[in-house]
Design an enzyme around this catalytic site. Structure first.
Site, short mmCIF file in Angstrom:
data_model
loop_
_atom_site.label_atom_id
_atom_site.label_comp_id
_atom_site.label_asym_id
_atom_site.label_seq_id
_atom_site.Cartn_x
_atom_site.Cartn_y
_atom_site.Cartn_z
CG HIS A 55 -29.45 22.43 -4.50
ND1 HIS A 55 -29.50 21.54 -5.56
CD2 HIS A 55 -29.64 23.67 -5.02
CE1 HIS A 55 -29.75 22.23 -6.67
NE2 HIS A 55 -29.83 23.51 -6.37
CD GLU A 90 -7.10 2.03 -8.96
OE1 GLU A 90 -8.02 2.14 -8.13
OE2 GLU A 90 -5.96 1.63 -8.64
CE LYS A 124 -4.81 4.06 -6.43
NZ LYS A 124 -5.29 2.70 -6.26
CB CYS A 175 -3.30 2.45 -1.65
SG CYS A 175 -3.49 0.75 -1.16
CD GLU A 208 -28.88 18.35 -5.23
OE1 GLU A 208 -29.96 18.68 -4.74
OE2 GLU A 208 -28.11 19.17 -5.77
CE1 TYR A 213 -10.94 -2.07 -6.45
CE2 TYR A 213 -10.99 -4.35 -7.16
CZ TYR A 213 -11.45 -3.34 -6.35
OH TYR A 213 -12.43 -3.59 -5.43
CB CYS A 236 -0.94 0.00 1.20
SG CYS A 236 -1.86 1.51 1.37
P1 NDP Z 1 -7.86 -8.01 -10.59
O1 NDP Z 1 -8.06 -9.38 -10.10
O2 NDP Z 1 -8.74 -6.91 -10.14
O3 NDP Z 1 -7.92 -8.02 -12.17
C1 NDP Z 1 -7.12 -8.87 -12.94
C2 NDP Z 1 -7.43 -8.65 -14.41
O4 NDP Z 1 -6.51 -9.40 -15.20
C3 NDP Z 1 -8.82 -9.13 -14.79
O5 NDP Z 1 -9.33 -8.25 -15.76
C4 NDP Z 1 -8.54 -10.51 -15.39
O6 NDP Z 1 -9.46 -10.85 -16.37
C5 NDP Z 1 -7.20 -10.27 -16.06
N1 NDP Z 1 -6.40 -11.47 -16.22
C6 NDP Z 1 -6.04 -12.35 -15.26
N2 NDP Z 1 -5.25 -13.30 -15.77
C7 NDP Z 1 -5.09 -13.02 -17.08
C8 NDP Z 1 -4.38 -13.64 -18.14
N3 NDP Z 1 -3.68 -14.75 -17.96
N4 NDP Z 1 -4.44 -13.06 -19.37
C9 NDP Z 1 -5.17 -11.95 -19.56
N5 NDP Z 1 -5.85 -11.31 -18.60
C10 NDP Z 1 -5.82 -11.84 -17.37
O7 NDP Z 1 -6.33 -7.71 -10.30
P2 NDP Z 1 -5.47 -6.37 -10.23
O8 NDP Z 1 -4.10 -6.84 -10.57
O9 NDP Z 1 -6.06 -5.28 -11.04
O10 NDP Z 1 -5.55 -5.96 -8.70
C11 NDP Z 1 -5.23 -6.90 -7.67
C12 NDP Z 1 -6.04 -6.63 -6.43
O11 NDP Z 1 -5.53 -5.49 -5.80
C13 NDP Z 1 -7.52 -6.32 -6.68
O12 NDP Z 1 -8.29 -7.47 -6.71
C14 NDP Z 1 -7.87 -5.43 -5.55
O13 NDP Z 1 -8.33 -6.21 -4.49
C15 NDP Z 1 -6.56 -4.77 -5.17
N6 NDP Z 1 -6.55 -3.37 -5.61
C16 NDP Z 1 -7.45 -2.49 -5.10
C17 NDP Z 1 -7.45 -1.18 -5.49
C18 NDP Z 1 -8.48 -0.24 -4.94
O14 NDP Z 1 -9.13 -0.57 -3.95
N7 NDP Z 1 -8.69 0.93 -5.54
C19 NDP Z 1 -6.48 -0.66 -6.44
C20 NDP Z 1 -5.58 -1.66 -6.93
C21 NDP Z 1 -5.61 -2.96 -6.52
P3 NDP Z 1 -10.81 -11.65 -16.04
O15 NDP Z 1 -11.76 -10.66 -15.53
O16 NDP Z 1 -11.16 -12.19 -17.37
O17 NDP Z 1 -10.44 -12.72 -15.07
#
Ligand code: NDP
Length: 452
Positions: free
Chosen positions: A436, A182, A50, A47, A441, A178, A42
């Site tokens: 407002h 982002e 970022k 976080c 709102e 995510y 984080c």
């Molecule tokens: P996520 O699990 O959110 O997303 C992973 C993405 O990668 C999905 O779109 C998935 O597709 C895709 N994917 C996975 N494997 C492959 C592959 N082999 N080939 C192609 N695409 C693939 O992971 P992130 O890395 O974005 O984030 C990790 C975690 O970190 C999040 O789950 C969240 O909990 C946390 N996080 C939270 C934030 C916040 O609160 N603002 C900010 C950043 C991270 P598919 O949907 O098809 O599986």
């Protein structure tokens, strides 16, 4: 024979630091080991940096929109290296603050990798064994890269973005979660040409369908190219000049390729299985609702358990662990109603269930929705729209889910989260006087259901 310490925490991230500090406050002798930097994902590479980059990126819109309000600030220029230097300074300061927190709490910090050597023993990198009454595994998670993709060594992850000293002209981001959305929004506003490659038709699997559709529209509107229903077959070239080949044979050229394809729990080589701790198929430490593993003296909190991978959740789990084991009162964390935000631009704030989840639960629901151009857009000329959606239980009138896309959604959902946590009904929202003129709102003035 007494143990060297009462608690040994492996990992000084959000969960580990909180657990160590609170346990020490209860009088426990605590040692925390960290192999990278104090603060964990984080603070160091997640976080916090970022959000600083997201703030930086949004000035692009502000400079542009200011013209509609009479401002002429000349031609804005963006210096990525200056942003990185400022970010590094702030992260150094925060790391120092985390170190102070541990020191002031009387926790001993060892800057070393540590592995589990038995139910009550930890081995440090120099071979030294430390015995402990309780071991807490708080090692987090690490970006996952599909190793089988040819040329994937040319790809980077979100960790690397924070080390860049120059903004790439063209970036390909693989994944639609995510992290992908982002960084796509932030890098695009800073000036990169961004292409996002996703294997499904929409970004943000698991989010409300209306939010997913609306964010994709907004991303396209801001110039981000999203290639859907495809995947990367191979990468070739050299760093700085990479060719990405997709399923249909199409090639995309990029200076940098970032994989944001999820994260895997940091349990490899940690000695957990040998000690008797169960790992699931993804390698996550399996725990009960008190974060206890199958070994009574070993606990795990945060992303390494792959429950809900968010900083505030890891902190809660770490705190609850310390209360339960050292504070004399058993506390379990409620993972059911967790507000969260995606810091895309525009951002998404969400709490509770999506429309599809509510229907899948067999609930009869009423949906309220508002889509509008925010007031600021009247003069700024921005085409961006705000979307708000309420999922209400028909029988009880309880607010089951609130989903917001738009400026300030993260801030709004924190407050809405209190109401939803308290079991607020739609009538409670209706009874609340509007502020407002605000976008928020709309949350208390929606009267006509769009679906039931
Ligand atoms: P996520 O699990 O959110 O997303 C992973 C993405 O990668 C999905 O779109 C998935 O597709 C895709 N994917 C996975 N494997 C492959 C592959 N082999 N080939 C192609 N695409 C693939 O992971 P992130 O890395 O974005 O984030 C990790 C975690 O970190 C999040 O789950 C969240 O909990 C946390 N996080 C939270 C934030 C916040 O609160 N603002 C900010 C950043 C991270 P598919 O949907 O098809 O599986």
């Amino acid at each position: 024979m007494t143990d060297d310490v009462d608690l040994f925490v492996i990992g000084a991230g959000s969960g580990g630091v909180r657990a160590g500090r609170i346990a020490a406050g209860y009088g426990a002798r605590v040692m925390v080991a960290e192999e990278h930097r104090v603060g964990g994902t984080c603070v160091i590479r997640g976080c916090v940096p970022k959000k600083l980059y997201v703030y930086a990126s949004r000035f692009a819109d502000e400079f542009d929109e200011a013209k509609g309000f009479g401002w002429d600030a000349g031609e804005p220029r963006f210096d990525f290296a200056a942003l990185k230097a400022a970010k590094d300074k702030e992260i150094d300061r925060l790391e120092g603050a985390y170190r102070n927190t541990l020191r002031n709490a009387g926790v001993t910090l060892v800057e070393s990798r540590a592995t589990v050597a038995g139910p009550n023993a930890v081995r440090l990198a120099d071979g030294r064994i430390v015995t402990a009454g309780t071991i807490l595994v708080a090692t987090g998670a690490w970006p996952y890269l599909p190793a089988a993709t040819p040329g994937v060594h040319l790809a980077e992850t979100s960790n690397d973005i924070f080390e860049w000293t120059a903004l790439p002209r063209r970036v390909v981001i693989v994944g639609g979660g995510y992290i992908a959305v982002e960084f796509a929004c932030a890098l695009s506003r800073m000036g990169s040409e961004v292409t996002v490659v996703i294997r499904r038709e929409k970004v943000l699997r698991g989010f409300d369908e209306d939010m997913r559709d609306a964010l994709m529209k907004e991303m396209a509107l801001s110039g981000i190219r999203i290639l859907t229903g495809t995947d990367v077959v191979s990468l070739d070239g050299r760093p700085g000049n990479i060719n990405v080949t997709l399923l249909n044979g199409e090639g995309v050229a990029a200076e940098r390729v970032v994989y944001a394809t999820g994260r895997v729990p940091n349990t490899k080589g940690l000695g957990l299985e040998q000690a008797g701790v169960g790992l699931d198929a993804e390698g996550a430490a399996q725990v009960d609702r008190f974060s206890r593993t199958a070994v009574p003296s070993i606990y795990a909190v945060g992303d390494v358990t792959n429950r809900v991978n968010l900083t505030p959740v890891a902190i809660r789990e770490g705190h609850a662990f310390a209360d339960s084991v050292f504070g004399g009162r058993e506390v379990a964390v409620d993972h059911s109603t967790i507000p969260s935000a995606v810091f895309s631009t525009p951002e998404i704030g969400t709490v509770g269930v999506t429309e599809d989840e509510a229907r899948a639960l067999g609930r009869e629901i009423v949906i309220f929705k508002a889509s509008f151009r925010p007031m600021k857009a009247t003069l700024s000329g921005s085409q961006s729209r705000t979307l708000m959606k309420l999922v209400v239980d028909k029988a009880s009138d309880r607010m089951l889910g609130v989903h917001i896309l738009g400026e300030g959604a993260g801030e709004m959902i924190q407050c809405v989260g209190i109401a939803v946590q308290m079991g607020a009904t739609k009538r409670d929202f209706d009874m609340t006087m509007a502020v407002h003129p605000t976008a928020a709102e709309e949350l208390v003035t929606l009267r006509t259901p769009v679906a039931g």
